[in-house]
Design a protein around this motif. Structure first.
Motif, PDB file in Angstrom:
ATOM      1  N   THR A 211       0.849  -1.183   0.000  1.00  0.00           N
ATOM      2  CA  THR A 211       0.000   0.000   0.000  1.00  0.00           C
ATOM      3  C   THR A 211       0.889   1.239   0.000  1.00  0.00           C
ATOM      4  OG1 THR A 211      -0.233   0.451   2.393  1.00  0.00           O
ATOM      5  CG2 THR A 211      -1.557  -1.336   1.475  1.00  0.00           C
ATOM      6  N   GLY A 212       0.416   2.299  -0.686  1.00  0.00           N
ATOM      7  CA  GLY A 212       1.227   3.506  -0.778  1.00  0.00           C
ATOM      8  C   GLY A 212       2.578   3.227  -1.394  1.00  0.00           C
ATOM      9  N   TYR A 213       2.578   2.654  -2.602  1.00  0.00           N
ATOM     10  CA  TYR A 213       3.828   2.121  -3.176  1.00  0.00           C
ATOM     11  C   TYR A 213       3.805   2.194  -4.691  1.00  0.00           C
ATOM     12  CZ  TYR A 213       7.582  -1.206  -4.217  1.00  0.00           C
ATOM     13  OH  TYR A 213       8.731  -1.791  -4.683  1.00  0.00           O
ATOM     14  N   SER A 214       4.992   2.358  -5.275  1.00  0.00           N
ATOM     15  CA  SER A 214       5.258   2.098  -6.687  1.00  0.00           C
ATOM     16  C   SER A 214       6.756   1.831  -6.803  1.00  0.00           C
ATOM     17  CB  SER A 214       4.852   3.287  -7.576  1.00  0.00           C
ATOM     18  OG  SER A 214       5.844   4.303  -7.529  1.00  0.00           O
ATOM     19  N   ASN A 215       7.218   1.503  -8.002  1.00  0.00           N
ATOM     20  CA  ASN A 215       8.665   1.347  -8.187  1.00  0.00           C
ATOM     21  C   ASN A 215       9.269   2.538  -8.926  1.00  0.00           C
ATOM     22  OD1 ASN A 215       7.426   0.677 -10.576  1.00  0.00           O
ATOM     23  ND2 ASN A 215       8.485  -1.275 -10.871  1.00  0.00           N
ATOM     24  N   ALA A 216       8.584   3.669  -8.891  1.00  0.00           N
ATOM     25  CA  ALA A 216       9.145   4.913  -9.418  1.00  0.00           C
ATOM     26  C   ALA A 216       9.989   5.567  -8.332  1.00  0.00           C
ATOM     27  CB  ALA A 216       8.022   5.848  -9.851  1.00  0.00           C
ATOM     28  N   ALA A 217      11.255   5.803  -8.630  1.00  0.00           N
ATOM     29  CA  ALA A 217      12.182   6.277  -7.601  1.00  0.00           C
ATOM     30  C   ALA A 217      12.387   7.780  -7.588  1.00  0.00           C
ATOM     31  CB  ALA A 217      13.538   5.579  -7.790  1.00  0.00           C
ATOM     32  N   TYR A 372      -3.470  10.530  -5.381  1.00  0.00           N
ATOM     33  CA  TYR A 372      -2.647  11.733  -5.279  1.00  0.00           C
ATOM     34  C   TYR A 372      -1.395  11.501  -4.435  1.00  0.00           C
ATOM     35  CZ  TYR A 372      -6.928  13.811  -7.105  1.00  0.00           C
ATOM     36  OH  TYR A 372      -8.023  14.112  -7.877  1.00  0.00           O
ATOM     37  N   ASP A 373      -0.915  10.272  -4.406  1.00  0.00           N
ATOM     38  CA  ASP A 373       0.280   9.922  -3.632  1.00  0.00           C
ATOM     39  C   ASP A 373       1.482  10.751  -4.096  1.00  0.00           C
ATOM     40  OD1 ASP A 373       2.846   8.331  -3.147  1.00  0.00           O
ATOM     41  OD2 ASP A 373       1.408   7.099  -2.052  1.00  0.00           O
ATOM     42  N   VAL A 374       2.147  11.428  -3.157  1.00  0.00           N
ATOM     43  CA  VAL A 374       3.307  12.257  -3.503  1.00  0.00           C
ATOM     44  C   VAL A 374       4.606  11.459  -3.566  1.00  0.00           C
ATOM     45  CG1 VAL A 374       4.764  14.191  -2.758  1.00  0.00           C
ATOM     46  CG2 VAL A 374       2.278  14.415  -2.723  1.00  0.00           C
ATOM     47  N   PRO A 375       5.004  10.701  -2.530  1.00  0.00           N
ATOM     48  CA  PRO A 375       6.337  10.076  -2.569  1.00  0.00           C
ATOM     49  C   PRO A 375       6.521   9.019  -3.639  1.00  0.00           C
ATOM     50  CG  PRO A 375       5.152   9.441  -0.573  1.00  0.00           C
ATOM     51  CD  PRO A 375       4.359  10.532  -1.206  1.00  0.00           C
ATOM     52  N   PHE A 376       5.434   8.362  -4.072  1.00  0.00           N
ATOM     53  CA  PHE A 376       5.593   7.290  -5.054  1.00  0.00           C
ATOM     54  C   PHE A 376       4.959   7.602  -6.408  1.00  0.00           C
ATOM     55  CE2 PHE A 376       6.526   5.140  -1.125  1.00  0.00           C
ATOM     56  CZ  PHE A 376       7.559   4.276  -1.479  1.00  0.00           C
ATOM     57  N   CYS A 377       4.226   8.724  -6.503  1.00  0.00           N
ATOM     58  CA  CYS A 377       3.621   9.097  -7.786  1.00  0.00           C
ATOM     59  C   CYS A 377       3.803  10.578  -8.112  1.00  0.00           C
ATOM     60  CB  CYS A 377       2.123   8.779  -7.793  1.00  0.00           C
ATOM     61  SG  CYS A 377       1.703   7.026  -7.739  1.00  0.00           S
ATOM     62  N   ASN A 387      10.997   5.543 -17.035  1.00  0.00           N
ATOM     63  CA  ASN A 387      11.269   4.115 -17.220  1.00  0.00           C
ATOM     64  C   ASN A 387      10.070   3.221 -16.895  1.00  0.00           C
ATOM     65  OD1 ASN A 387      14.013   4.765 -17.837  1.00  0.00           O
ATOM     66  ND2 ASN A 387      14.421   4.918 -15.637  1.00  0.00           N
ATOM     67  N   ILE A 388       8.872   3.781 -16.849  1.00  0.00           N
ATOM     68  CA  ILE A 388       7.671   2.985 -16.611  1.00  0.00           C
ATOM     69  C   ILE A 388       6.729   3.189 -17.795  1.00  0.00           C
ATOM     70  CG2 ILE A 388       5.617   2.715 -15.148  1.00  0.00           C
ATOM     71  CD1 ILE A 388       7.313   3.365 -12.748  1.00  0.00           C
ATOM     72  N   ALA A 395       0.730   0.411 -11.771  1.00  0.00           N
ATOM     73  CA  ALA A 395       0.700  -0.770 -12.644  1.00  0.00           C
ATOM     74  C   ALA A 395       2.090  -1.172 -13.089  1.00  0.00           C
ATOM     75  CB  ALA A 395      -0.184  -0.491 -13.854  1.00  0.00           C
ATOM     76  N   GLY A 396       3.024  -0.217 -13.078  1.00  0.00           N
ATOM     77  CA  GLY A 396       4.394  -0.532 -13.473  1.00  0.00           C
ATOM     78  C   GLY A 396       5.102  -1.493 -12.548  1.00  0.00           C
ATOM     79  N   VAL A 397       4.563  -1.688 -11.346  1.00  0.00           N
ATOM     80  CA  VAL A 397       5.188  -2.616 -10.400  1.00  0.00           C
ATOM     81  C   VAL A 397       5.129  -4.051 -10.920  1.00  0.00           C
ATOM     82  CG1 VAL A 397       5.121  -3.474  -8.007  1.00  0.00           C
ATOM     83  CG2 VAL A 397       4.616  -1.068  -8.489  1.00  0.00           C
ATOM     84  N   LYS A 398       4.246  -4.328 -11.876  1.00  0.00           N
ATOM     85  CA  LYS A 398       4.132  -5.690 -12.408  1.00  0.00           C
ATOM     86  C   LYS A 398       5.466  -6.209 -12.923  1.00  0.00           C
ATOM     87  CE  LYS A 398       1.452  -8.581 -15.565  1.00  0.00           C
ATOM     88  NZ  LYS A 398       0.336  -8.616 -16.554  1.00  0.00           N
ATOM     89  N   THR A 399       6.298  -5.339 -13.490  1.00  0.00           N
ATOM     90  CA  THR A 399       7.586  -5.786 -14.023  1.00  0.00           C
ATOM     91  C   THR A 399       8.523  -6.267 -12.918  1.00  0.00           C
ATOM     92  OG1 THR A 399       8.520  -3.539 -13.907  1.00  0.00           O
ATOM     93  CG2 THR A 399       7.433  -4.190 -15.969  1.00  0.00           C
ATOM     94  N   ALA A 400       8.255  -5.866 -11.677  1.00  0.00           N
ATOM     95  CA  ALA A 400       9.089  -6.294 -10.551  1.00  0.00           C
ATOM     96  C   ALA A 400       8.674  -7.651 -10.005  1.00  0.00           C
ATOM     97  CB  ALA A 400       9.034  -5.254  -9.434  1.00  0.00           C
ATOM     98  N   PHE A 401       7.547  -8.181 -10.490  1.00  0.00           N
ATOM     99  CA  PHE A 401       7.040  -9.489 -10.036  1.00  0.00           C
ATOM    100  C   PHE A 401       6.812 -10.404 -11.243  1.00  0.00           C
ATOM    101  CE2 PHE A 401       5.571  -6.942  -6.343  1.00  0.00           C
ATOM    102  CZ  PHE A 401       6.032  -7.748  -5.297  1.00  0.00           C
TER     103      PHE A 401
END
Length: 443
Positions: A211-217, A372-377, A387-388, A395-401
């Motif tokens: 929750t409250g997550y993505s792989n965008a750094a 409207y998540d700030v740290p991950f979006c 890179n997503i 939805a880009g997290v799918k590539t990490a799994f």
């Protein structure tokens, strides 16, 4: 129009506060963590804390690399504080391990405000799950440590893994059973660590909820700046600092800092010709650093005595920027959260980016992130991050799994980063339970 079954179920969760049994535990674990050694820089004053954030966020410069001196293997016996809850009607044999994010502790999952209206634990136990919400290593009532060279992300992942192993074999003395199936649920930094565990120890989890997550750094600097970091010891002196500072405490009592200062302050302002009422003054106090000073000088149940190198966000306004979407949360809940907020260490900030990029976990994985998540979006989860190439950022997290048996990403509408603090929190909680149920992780 008749309400849907899901809507009816969601509306009932407010009445489930008593339909569970909970206890607080202290779980001893031994950890071994290969991690960095960093030079220590001055971080005692609030100006020091601000300087640390400035250097860390410097464009095209790596402050972490400047402070890095090498590696060590941290071996330590610690205790992890946890709240363990089971449904009154009996567990379905699955436990959800809940890991909080930065700025909070295990109570994030079981907010007592407004008769537990926002409690994730209530919804999970109502669905038949047991829950174990932990204070991460270094935070809250778990063992603390050196904020540069002990309390780092990797060590916290190792602690989470050791707690999970104990759950599986039934070696936690206060828990009378073992759990063959363990679902890991994280929020924010807790989601980073949950993903990290699934990458390092894919056989030690049966389901992953981020929750409250993505792989965008690229958005992490937003949040480090937005926190307006203070030294935790100075932000709330008696909660986070040294309660034996009797001289400071005497001054606080003498000048009325302790307790509710709003009525007295209102009277003073009226006396000198400033026409304000108590509600106006209360709003002013609540939304400035005065609120934290009052909280910090009041006696609290817990006193942590965090050393220099533990930082805290400055005030409620910083919390709103980082975690809350305007007009979609109860301000009273946000004010209460400042009384229980928790810090972040220099070591955590410098190592959060070391997480693996890919997990070979083969079970179901679910991502739910506020619109409207700030740290991950960056404040817009429907946008396109670097890179997503997915339809949206979560939805880009799918590539990490790549090996997951099932993957879904969901954007929670009208919600910021701290999902549990928003008006529609319980609807999001139910979506999580539904995903687990669809993927073999329910009765």
């Amino acid at each position: 129009m008749a309400p849907t079954l899901k809507a009816l179920a969601t509306s009932l969760f407010a009445g489930y506060a008593a339909a569970r049994q909970c206890q607080t535990l202290s779980i001893p674990v031994d950890i071994s963590s290969r991690q960095g050694v960093f030079k220590k820089v001055p971080v005692e004053t609030n100006l020091d804390a601000s300087a640390f954030a400035t250097r860390f966020n410097e464009f095209q410069y790596n402050y972490t690399a400047e402070l890095f001196t090498g590696f060590q293997t941290l071996q330590k016996s610690i205790k992890i504080s946890a709240q363990y809850c089971t449904p009154d009607g009996g567990s379905n044999g699955i436990v959800q391990v809940l890991s909080h994010g930065i700025g909070f502790d295990k109570t994030y999952w079981d907010l007592s405000y407004d008769d537990y209206k926002y409690s994730y634990v209530n919804v999970a136990t109502a669905s038949g799950y047991s829950t174990l919400a932990i204070d991460r290593f270094g935070i809250g009532n778990s063992t603390h440590g050196d904020p540069f060279n002990e309390i780092q992300a990797q060590a916290e992942v190792e602690a989470l893994n050791e707690v999970t192993k104990k759950l599986r074999v039934g070696s936690i003395s206060e828990i009378s059973c073992s759990y063959e199936k363990v679902v890991h649920v994280g929020h924010s930094f807790g989601s980073v660590q949950t993903f990290w565990l699934s990458a390092l120890y894919p056989n030690n989890t049966n389901g992953v909820v981020l929750t409250g997550y993505s792989n965008a750094a690229e958005f992490f600097p937003y949040i480090v700046a937005g926190w307006n970091l203070h030294s935790a010891r100075l932000n709330q002196p008696f909660r986070f600092g040294n309660a034996s500072a009797t001289g400071v405490q005497a001054l606080a009592q003498q000048y009325g800092v302790q307790g509710d200062i709003v009525p007295g302050l209102t009277a003073i302002l009226n006396k000198i010709g400033v026409d304000v009422d108590t509600e106006e003054v209360r709003q002013y106090v609540a939304s400035t650093e005065i609120n934290d000073l009052i909280n910090g000088y009041n006696h609290t149940i817990f006193q942590y005595n965090y050393p220099s190198g533990y930082f805290a966000h400055s005030a409620l306004t910083a919390l709103q920027y980082a975690f809350l979407f305007p007009d979609q949360f109860d301000v009273g809940l946000a004010v209460e959260s400042e009384k229980t907020k928790q810090p972040v260490t220099a070591g955590e900030i410098m190592t959060i980016g070391n997480a693996p990029k890919v997990s070979q976990f083969t079970g179901p994985a679910f991502v739910i992130t506020g619109q409207y998540d700030v740290p991950f979006c960056g404040g817009n989860c429907y946008g396109q991050a670097q890179n997503i190439t997915a339809a949206n950022i979560p939805a880009g997290v799918k590539t990490a799994f790549p090996a997951a048996s099932a993957f879904e990403a969901y954007i929670q509408p009208n919600t910021g980063h701290g999902l549990n603090f928003h008006y529609n929190a319980t609807a999001g909680y139910q979506i999580i339970q539904d995903f687990l149920g669809r993927n073999g992780l329910s009765t």
